[in-house]
Enzyme design. Sequence first.
Site, PDB file in Angstrom:
ATOM      1  N   ARG A 121     -10.565  -4.891  -8.141  1.00 59.95           N
ATOM      2  CA  ARG A 121      -9.043  -5.857  -7.795  1.00 59.95           C
ATOM      3  C   ARG A 121      -9.846  -6.961  -7.550  1.00 59.95           C
ATOM      4  O   ARG A 121     -10.875  -6.820  -6.367  1.00 59.95           O
ATOM      5  CB  ARG A 121      -8.158  -4.592  -6.468  1.00 59.95           C
ATOM      6  CG  ARG A 121      -7.177  -5.912  -6.687  1.00 59.95           C
ATOM      7  CD  ARG A 121      -6.101  -5.314  -5.193  1.00 59.95           C
ATOM      8  NE  ARG A 121      -4.845  -6.101  -5.826  1.00 59.95           N
ATOM      9  CZ  ARG A 121      -3.870  -5.843  -4.802  1.00 59.95           C
ATOM     10  NH1 ARG A 121      -3.984  -5.965  -3.343  1.00 59.95           N
ATOM     11  NH2 ARG A 121      -2.403  -6.660  -5.096  1.00 59.95           N
ATOM     12  N   ASP A 242       4.355  -0.212  -4.664  1.00 57.60           N
ATOM     13  CA  ASP A 242       3.786  -2.033  -3.339  1.00 57.60           C
ATOM     14  C   ASP A 242       3.864  -0.925  -2.661  1.00 57.60           C
ATOM     15  O   ASP A 242       3.412  -1.305  -1.273  1.00 57.60           O
ATOM     16  CB  ASP A 242       4.027  -3.034  -4.012  1.00 57.60           C
ATOM     17  CG  ASP A 242       3.085  -3.790  -2.797  1.00 57.60           C
ATOM     18  OD1 ASP A 242       1.798  -3.626  -2.809  1.00 57.60           O
ATOM     19  OD2 ASP A 242       3.518  -4.470  -2.565  1.00 57.60           O
TER      20      ASP A 242
END
Length: 290
Positions: A121, A242
Site C-alpha cells: 500500500r 474497512d
Amino acid sequence: MPSPGCPPPHPDPRTPSLALPRDSCDAHCHILGPADVFPYAPERTFTPLDAPKEQLRALHHHLGLDRAVVVQSSCHGHDHAVLLDALRAGGGRLRGVALIDERTTRAEVEELHLAGVRALRLNFLPHLRTPPTRAEIDAVLERVDGLDWAVQLHVHGRGITALEHVVRALPGRTVVDHMGRIDPADRQALRSLRALLDTGRVWVKVSGVDRISRQGPPYRDAVALAASLVAHAPERVVWGTDYPHVNIAGDAPDDGLLVDLVDRIAPDPAQLRRLLVTNPAELFDFPAPA
C-alpha cells in the site's frame, strides 16, 4: 487513549439479511494490536482502540464472510508482526497488504509473501505520512520485483486526478482504495477514476461508503457511486468493510448494514459473486472458489 476519529466499533452490528455466497471476501480490513503484544509505532499519527484478530474473526463469522484481506495499518508502521501473526493463524482464509519502504529488505518481503501478503500500500494522505516520492516508489517496487504483488493506492478526492500519470506508469495491477475517497458529486474525479479503470490494469475497492457519503446511513449517494463503478468494470472491483473504521468523523458504521448494501452495489447475482468471490480470489491469490 484513542485519538479523535477512532471510535469503538458498532456495539451491536445487525445480522445481515443478505445471504453471502460461499468464499465471500472482506477485501479491506485491519487488525490493530493488542498494543501490549503488538505495540503501535512511535512515529504513528493516530492511536486506535485495539481490534485484535479474534475480534475481526468473530465479526466475519457474524456477517457470513469466509475470507479477508488484512491491510497493515500505518499505526503499526513497518513492523509487520501483527499482520504475520494473523496470517499464520488464519488457516489460509487470510491474505495481507504490507507497508514497506526503501529500508525493507528483500528477505523481509519474501517472509511476508510466504505468509500470504499479495499487495503493498502507498499512502498519499497527508494525515498518515508524507506522500512517497517517485524515487521511493521505485525503491519499493524493486523490493517486490517478480512476486506479482498488486500496488494499492490510498488517495483522497482530486488526488486521483493529480496522480493519474503516476498510476498509469505503475507496472502490473493497481488497486484504488475506497473509490479514491472521491466526493460522489465530483465529476472530474470520477472521470479520472473511470479512465484509469479503462486501462484494464486498475482495480477499485468499492468500500468506504460511510467515509465519502454526504448523506449518512444508508449512504445512498456513495452506494450509487459504488454501483456505477461495479457496472463500469465488473471484472476489476472488490469490496471490504474497512473494519474497525479508524480516522472517521462520528460513530463507526454498522457493519451488518454495510453488508446489506452490497446487494445495492452489485444488484445482479453474477456481479455480486464476482465482487465478493471471484475477483478477490484472482487479485489476492486465494484458491479458486468452489
